[in-house]
Design an enzyme around this catalytic site. Structure first.
Site, PDB file in Angstrom:
ATOM      1  CB  SER A  28      -4.131   6.591  -4.218  1.00 53.97           C
ATOM      2  OG  SER A  28      -3.977   7.887  -4.744  1.00 53.97           O
ATOM      3  CB  THR A  73       0.269  10.488   1.319  1.00 53.00           C
ATOM      4  OG1 THR A  73       0.576   9.085   1.269  1.00 53.00           O
ATOM      5  CG2 THR A  73       1.373  11.260   0.639  1.00 53.00           C
ATOM      6  CG  ASP A 101      -1.746   1.168   1.383  1.00 59.77           C
ATOM      7  OD1 ASP A 101      -2.341   1.582   0.380  1.00 59.77           O
ATOM      8  OD2 ASP A 101      -1.833   1.733   2.506  1.00 59.77           O
ATOM      9  CG  LEU A 102       1.656   5.664  -1.919  1.00 54.58           C
ATOM     10  CD1 LEU A 102       3.171   5.535  -1.987  1.00 54.58           C
ATOM     11  CD2 LEU A 102       1.143   6.363  -3.177  1.00 54.58           C
ATOM     12  CB  SER A 132      -1.767   2.617  -3.802  1.00 52.77           C
ATOM     13  OG  SER A 132      -2.538   3.740  -3.442  1.00 52.77           O
ATOM     14  CD  GLU A 170      -3.430  -1.954   2.733  1.00 52.40           C
ATOM     15  OE1 GLU A 170      -3.633  -0.938   3.434  1.00 52.40           O
ATOM     16  OE2 GLU A 170      -3.739  -2.019   1.536  1.00 52.40           O
ATOM     17  CG  ASP A 171      -2.153   2.852   6.319  1.00 51.39           C
ATOM     18  OD1 ASP A 171      -2.460   2.330   5.230  1.00 51.39           O
ATOM     19  OD2 ASP A 171      -2.503   4.004   6.642  1.00 51.39           O
ATOM     20  CE  LYS A 194      -5.869   6.755   8.875  1.00 46.19           C
ATOM     21  NZ  LYS A 194      -5.295   6.559  10.209  1.00 46.19           N
ATOM     22  CE  LYS A 205      -5.592  -1.429  -1.206  1.00 46.62           C
ATOM     23  NZ  LYS A 205      -4.451  -0.602  -0.737  1.00 46.62           N
TER      24      LYS A 205
END
Ligand code: BG6
Ligand code: MG
Length: 222
Positions: free
Chosen positions: A121, A20, A12-13, A119, A174-175, A48, A150
């Site tokens: 995004s 970010t 993930d980014l 990601s 992942e966060d 998120k 996701k």
């Protein structure tokens, strides 16, 4: 799942490679204020990892505004959020990579692991450019190429496919709870960075990016 089988990592980014996630949060918070949805910790955490239009729907629903906007108005709202986000990420430099992540990417590469970005995004390629990390990855999965965002597994399955690996050979980093759910649903090894409360489904979990090393991952799996 056996760590010895892992050949590739899908990252993930936002909130993993760079800080970010706070820019997305800031821009979504402004949009929530605009549509008069109260901002809560729960909403912030739930957004998120979730894609742009799904995030907008979550914010509208949280305030009971889901039936108040036409499709055209929703696209305009999402575009205004994205404009704000793009203004915020313009300030990014390589120094904004999260602690330890550039070293971790280098460690993985040196150990022969293959790396892709997964990601949600659409701004990911631009953000990688600002961070000067484009070359660290073999490829970036295009989030608009997958049917479901996701927490559905699609983007992590597409990451495995991009690497020509089976899901059992891939670890995802992942966060967000939605991201960890996506990795698990794909049958990949989930590595979460965040609180135990938010990421209780992660197979391996760290409080901070600075703790993420191959040795520490293996330690938790033993
Ligand atoms: C995810 C972020 O990576 O991308 C979300 O965690 C964000 O917060 C989503 O909403 C969609 O991003 P974008 O840049 O395509 O609007
Ligand atoms: Mg994230």
């Amino acid at each position: 799942m056996n760590f010895a089988d892992i050949r590739g990592f899908a990252f993930d980014l936002d909130g993993v490679i760079a800080d970010t996630a706070r820019f997305h949060t800031q821009a979504w918070h402004q949009l929530a204020d605009q549509v008069k949805t109260p901002w809560t910790q729960e909403l912030e955490e739930g957004l998120k990892g979730v894609g742009r239009m799904d995030s907008l729907e979550m914010i509208l629903r949280a305030g009971g505004h889901q039936d108040e906007y036409s499709q055209e108005e929703k696209v305009a709202l999402a575009t205004s959020k994205n404009d704000r986000y793009q203004e915020l990420v313009k300030t990014l430099t390589p120094a904004d990579a999260l602690p330890g992540m550039v070293d971790f990417l280098a460690e993985l590469k040196a150990a022969g692991y293959r790396l892709v970005l997964a990601s949600a995004s659409k701004n990911a390629p631009t953000v990688l450019k600002y961070l000067q990390l484009t070359a660290a990855f073999e490829g970036v999965v295009d989030p608009s190429s997958v049917a479901n965002g996701k927490p559905a597994p699609d983007i992590y399955l597409a990451a495995a496919k991009m690497l020509n690996l089976a899901p059992e050979q891939v670890a995802g980093v992942e966060d967000a709870a939605a991201g960890v759910a996506a990795i698990n649903a794909a049958g990949e090894l989930s590595i979460g960075i965040g609180s135990a409360e938010d990421l209780r489904e992660a197979a391996v979990r760290f409080d901070s990016t600075s703790q993420v090393t191959l040795e520490n991952i293996k330690k938790q799996l033993n």
